[in-house]
Design a protein around this motif. Structure first.
Motif, PDB file in Angstrom:
ATOM      1  N   ASP A 270      31.190  50.684  38.864  1.00 12.49           N
ATOM      2  CA  ASP A 270      32.164  49.864  38.148  1.00 12.49           C
ATOM      3  C   ASP A 270      31.805  49.784  36.664  1.00 12.49           C
ATOM      4  O   ASP A 270      32.671  49.925  35.791  1.00 12.49           O
ATOM      5  CB  ASP A 270      32.214  48.469  38.760  1.00 12.49           C
ATOM      6  CG  ASP A 270      33.223  47.568  38.066  1.00 12.49           C
ATOM      7  OD1 ASP A 270      34.445  47.828  38.195  1.00 12.49           O
ATOM      8  OD2 ASP A 270      32.801  46.611  37.387  1.00 12.49           O
ATOM      9  N   SER A 275      36.430  52.721  39.699  1.00 13.56           N
ATOM     10  CA  SER A 275      36.864  51.597  40.540  1.00 13.56           C
ATOM     11  C   SER A 275      36.539  51.874  41.997  1.00 13.56           C
ATOM     12  O   SER A 275      36.690  52.995  42.485  1.00 13.56           O
ATOM     13  CB  SER A 275      38.369  51.345  40.379  1.00 13.56           C
ATOM     14  OG  SER A 275      39.115  52.345  41.029  1.00 13.56           O
ATOM     15  N   ALA A 277      37.387  50.019  45.713  1.00 11.36           N
ATOM     16  CA  ALA A 277      38.165  48.957  46.354  1.00 11.36           C
ATOM     17  C   ALA A 277      38.117  49.118  47.866  1.00 11.36           C
ATOM     18  O   ALA A 277      38.195  50.237  48.390  1.00 11.36           O
ATOM     19  CB  ALA A 277      39.612  48.994  45.870  1.00 11.36           C
ATOM     20  N   LYS A 288      38.495  55.279  36.417  1.00  9.16           N
ATOM     21  CA  LYS A 288      39.476  54.398  35.777  1.00  9.16           C
ATOM     22  C   LYS A 288      40.214  55.090  34.631  1.00  9.16           C
ATOM     23  O   LYS A 288      41.422  55.318  34.696  1.00  9.16           O
ATOM     24  CB  LYS A 288      38.780  53.127  35.263  1.00  9.16           C
ATOM     25  CG  LYS A 288      38.226  52.232  36.372  1.00  9.16           C
ATOM     26  CD  LYS A 288      37.452  51.058  35.795  1.00  9.16           C
ATOM     27  CE  LYS A 288      36.814  50.225  36.891  1.00  9.16           C
ATOM     28  NZ  LYS A 288      35.961  49.144  36.353  1.00  9.16           N
TER      29      LYS A 288
END
Length: 422
Positions: A270, A275, A277, A288
């Motif tokens: 991160d 990213s 998730a 990203k």
């Protein structure tokens, strides 16, 4: 000797299924030695190290069967014929030393060769020996073998390890399940593989509490019974494939992944601009915006950054914006992949246990050589992001820890193939 040919081919997209944990399965398999009744493992990974452990258990007289294309391992130690683990098998794999505690606990004696494995440091047995001696074992090193005896059986004790060793924690916990009285193990390792082992032992009738913390308490029982247990997801394979879209771009879902297994690693991704998730089926990873940012890494025991993901993280940092410092605090000699990455155009300086990586715009394909298990896959990741072709030789290391790596990466769009050697 086989090699793997990788051609940089742009972003990756799709799903990759994550296998059961190699390090967990190699710990769970020796647990069969603690009981006369059958132990069955499901979600087992299909790896050469599993075959080596199978051969070791069979050499002791255990019955071991591979079912459902290798994903189920059925074992029984009701009629063991030996308590000696020979050098010819043990030298192939570090985890072979995990038969020491179970044999000693059940039979009061064991002769186990000093182990082998990857060339990433001495990884001595002293912490294992100290813990078992605290339980009353008498252990002597003769001709490269540990000769262990506990004529009156093992006895519970309070023992604090000098270092939170994963293997020593596992050996001591297994031995303590059949010891007389209560054992309190302090400064225990906290890895998910240990939690998985304890869950399996508990199904077998062991009385254990505190797993996942630095203090584990084991109340010895007279005998353990059979059980069926599902091997936990491999957090190292999970982390490795999380890096594939990070280094190449795209979006990949890792089926079976859980954030709890890789929290410290995901936090570093991160910070680098990747990213992560949680989804209904696993973890979804995507870069990203553009080039990733350099981040510093220090390897630590769980829940810190895993040493087994350091080489792969270095591959990502090779093309990051800025300079990163990677400090290896677990094993010595674990930057042997760095010179191979330099062959691909990486800018890396190594001084002792620290590597300084200054990111470059792009890596260039080159012939490289794998030096150990995690180094081999780090070179494949680098090849995925490099311009042109990269040939990774000595990939027999890879087969110890990653099943169907070519198939899994092909499934998300990588241009990769295994070249059979003569």
């Amino acid at each position: 000797m086989d090699s793997i040919l990788v051609t940089g081919n742009g972003p990756l997209n799709g799903q990759i299924p994550i296998a059961g944990a190699k390090n967990a399965c190699l710990t769970l398999m020796p647990a069969t030695l603690l009981s006369e009744e059958p132990l069955t493992l499901t979600n087992a990974p299909r790896l050469s190290d599993i075959k080596t452990m199978t051969a070791l258990l069979q050499s002791l007289g255990a019955e071991v069967s591979s079912l459902q294309d290798g994903q189920v391992i059925a074992m029984s130690s009701h009629n063991l014929t030996s308590q000696t683990a020979d050098y010819d098998i043990v030298r192939k794999m570090r985890a072979s030393n995990l038969v020491l505690g179970p044999l000693l606990a059940r039979f009061g004696q064991a002769v186990v060769s000093l182990p082998g494995g990857c060339a990433i440091g001495a990884r001595p047995m002293d912490l294992h020996v100290e813990g078992l001696e605290a339980l009353g074992a008498e252990i002597e090193l003769k001709d490269g073998y540990l000769h262990a005896r506990a004529p009156g059986g093992l006895k519970g004790a309070v023992h604090e390890m000098r270092f939170a060793s994963v293997g020593a924690t596992e050996n001591i916990v297994m031995a303590a399940t059949l010891a007389k009285g209560t054992t309190v193990l302090k400064n225990a390792a906290r890895e998910p593989e240990i939690v998985d082992l304890v869950e399996c032992l508990r199904k077998m009738g062991a009385q254990i509490s505190g797993e996942g913390s630095s203090t584990i308490e084991i109340q010895g029982v007279d005998r353990l019974h059979g059980a069926t247990h599902q091997v936990v997801t491999d957090r190292i394979e999970l982390g490795t494939y999380m890096l594939a879209p990070a280094i190449c771009g795209g979006e990949v879902e890792l089926l079976g992944g859980r954030m709890a297994l890789v929290e410290s690693f995901a936090a570093k991704l991160d910070a680098a601009g990747v990213s992560v998730a949680e989804t209904q089926n696993g973890l979804k990873v995507a870069r990203k915006n553009g080039r990733v940012q350099a981040v510093d890494v220090v390897t630590e025991p769980f829940p810190g950054f895993p040493t087994d993901l350091q080489a792969q993280m270095m591959a990502l940092m090779c093309t990051a914006e800025g300079t990163s410092v990677l400090e290896e605090r677990i094993f010595e000699n674990r930057f042997m992949h760095a010179p191979e990455l330099v062959r691909m155009g990486a800018n890396i300086e190594v001084h002792g246990g620290t590597a300084t990586v200054t990111g470059v715009e792009a890596l260039k394909g080159a012939p490289v050589m794998a030096t150990d298990l995690r180094a081999s896959v780090s070179l494949i990741l680098a090849g995925l992001a490099a311009e042109g072709e990269t040939t990774v030789s000595r990939v027999y290391h890879l087969d110890r820890g990653y099943e169907h790596v070519v198939r899994k990466l092909e499934g998300v769009g990588a241009k990769i193939e295994r070249i059979k050697g003569e």
